[in-house]
Design a protein around this motif. Structure first.
Motif, short mmCIF file in Angstrom:
data_model
loop_
_atom_site.label_atom_id
_atom_site.label_comp_id
_atom_site.label_asym_id
_atom_site.label_seq_id
_atom_site.Cartn_x
_atom_site.Cartn_y
_atom_site.Cartn_z
N UNK A 255 0.83 -1.20 0.00
CA UNK A 255 0.00 0.00 0.00
C UNK A 255 0.87 1.26 0.00
N UNK A 256 0.43 2.28 -0.72
CA UNK A 256 1.14 3.54 -0.78
C UNK A 256 0.32 4.66 -0.13
N UNK A 257 1.00 5.65 0.45
CA UNK A 257 0.29 6.87 0.83
C UNK A 257 -0.22 7.55 -0.45
N UNK A 258 -1.45 7.98 -0.46
CA UNK A 258 -2.00 8.63 -1.64
C UNK A 258 -1.95 10.16 -1.50
N UNK A 259 -2.57 10.68 -0.48
CA UNK A 259 -2.51 12.12 -0.23
C UNK A 259 -1.37 12.39 0.75
N UNK A 260 -0.15 12.34 0.24
CA UNK A 260 1.03 12.45 1.08
C UNK A 260 1.71 13.80 0.97
N UNK A 261 3.01 13.78 1.18
CA UNK A 261 3.81 14.99 1.15
C UNK A 261 4.26 15.40 2.54
N UNK A 262 5.33 16.19 2.59
CA UNK A 262 5.92 16.62 3.85
C UNK A 262 5.95 18.14 3.95
N UNK A 263 5.43 18.64 5.03
CA UNK A 263 5.61 20.05 5.37
C UNK A 263 6.94 20.20 6.11
#
Length: 305
Positions: A255-263
């Motif tokens: 499984x992958x993170x879909x709404x991801x990203x790093x602040x």
């Protein structure tokens, strides 16, 4: 500063070594399977030998961008995932601390579920896969045992010039030049992070005496299709062969993170503006390629460049 880079043949490891040398530090890198001139052969899995070598070198800081990063492979082989991403770096973190040095561990946005990203350092982790769980457990174990001698750097979607030429940008460019279709997930979003900037940011954090957890990632959150198209357009290639499907239709093993990203609030507070957006990073990528500073050129067939 006397430094060791475990995994100097990888994309972040290569830039760590280059930036360390450019900044006047004494650094040596290692490789486990892919040899390059000037790198020392070392398998972190041979724990006694690895500890003995680190003791011999007596570094002030050990950077650890190595590990088992094949996400689907980790899902199928949890024991290797945990050994490579947790047990082996923790082994070297302990000896580094015993020598009075500092240890830098590279982690991932995959420690987050990716349902409501982008996430900051304060967001609660919830790994969706074996790889993310091993990384999170390593973060916690290293921080617990080393305290302020540890720096944890989470990053995401690292790309840019590298020795082995394997990252997403190389894949996109080579397939487009070969006239092949490029299929990417339509529903994955994260923070593309330019490898030379990631390495430089972490070195500067160490130079300035910082410790603890930092997100070290690019300033934008993009979808995979938009990221692929930005790479194509930046290299003057036709983006029309780029197509997309939902992750569920791509048959990925983990499984992958879909709404991801790093602040990156902590990094922005101490090193504002260091991480460049995709457009400027691609300009730098091309500049380094044209100057012969980028090791492997994706515009040239493997073995010919």
């Amino acid at each position: 500063m006397k430094a060791i880079v475990i995994g100097g043949s990888g994309q972040i490891g290569g830039w760590l070594l280059r930036h360390l040398a450019d900044r006047g530090h004494d650094a040596v890198g290692t490789f486990a399977t892919v040899a390059y001139p000037g790198l020392y052969p070392l398998k972190a899995s041979d724990r006694e030998a690895a500890v003995a070598w680190v003791r011999q070198e007596r570094p002030q800081v050990v950077f650890y961008p190595a590990g088992f990063t094949w996400v689907d492979g980790c899902e199928h082989d949890p024991a290797t995932a945990r050994a490579s991403n947790l047990d082996e770096p923790l082994n070297l973190a302990r000896v580094t601390a015993d020598l009075g040095g500092r240890f830098v561990y590279f982690s991932t946005d995959y420690v987050f579920r990716g349902t409501n990203g982008p996430d900051s350092e304060e967001s609660p982790p919830d790994p969706p896969n074996v790889y993310g769980l091993a990384k999170l457990d390593a973060e916690r174990a290293i921080a617990r045992e080393l305290g302020d001698r540890a720096l944890i750097a989470r990053t995401s979607w690292v790309y840019g010039p590298e020795r082995q030429g394997k990252n997403f940008a190389y894949q996109v460019i080579r397939r487009l030049i070969a006239g092949e279709p490029v299929m990417v997930p339509s529903d994955q979003r994260s923070s593309p992070s330019y490898g030379p900037d990631v390495a430089l940011a972490v070195i500067r954090l160490i130079e300035d005496g910082h410790s603890g957890l930092f997100h070290v990632a690019g300033p934008e959150v993009l979808s995979r299709p938009d990221f692929a198209k930005a790479i194509a357009e930046g290299f003057g290639l036709d983006p029309s062969p780029i197509a997309s499907k939902p992750t569920a239709e791509l048959g990925q093993g983990a499984p992958r993170p879909l709404q991801g990203g790093l602040l990156t609030p902590r990094l922005n507070a101490v090193l504002p503006g260091l991480m460049r957006p995709v457009s400027l990073s691609i300009d730098d990528f091309l500049r380094r390629l044209n100057l012969g500073e980028a090791w492997s050129d994706p515009r040239v067939a493997p073995g010919l460049g």
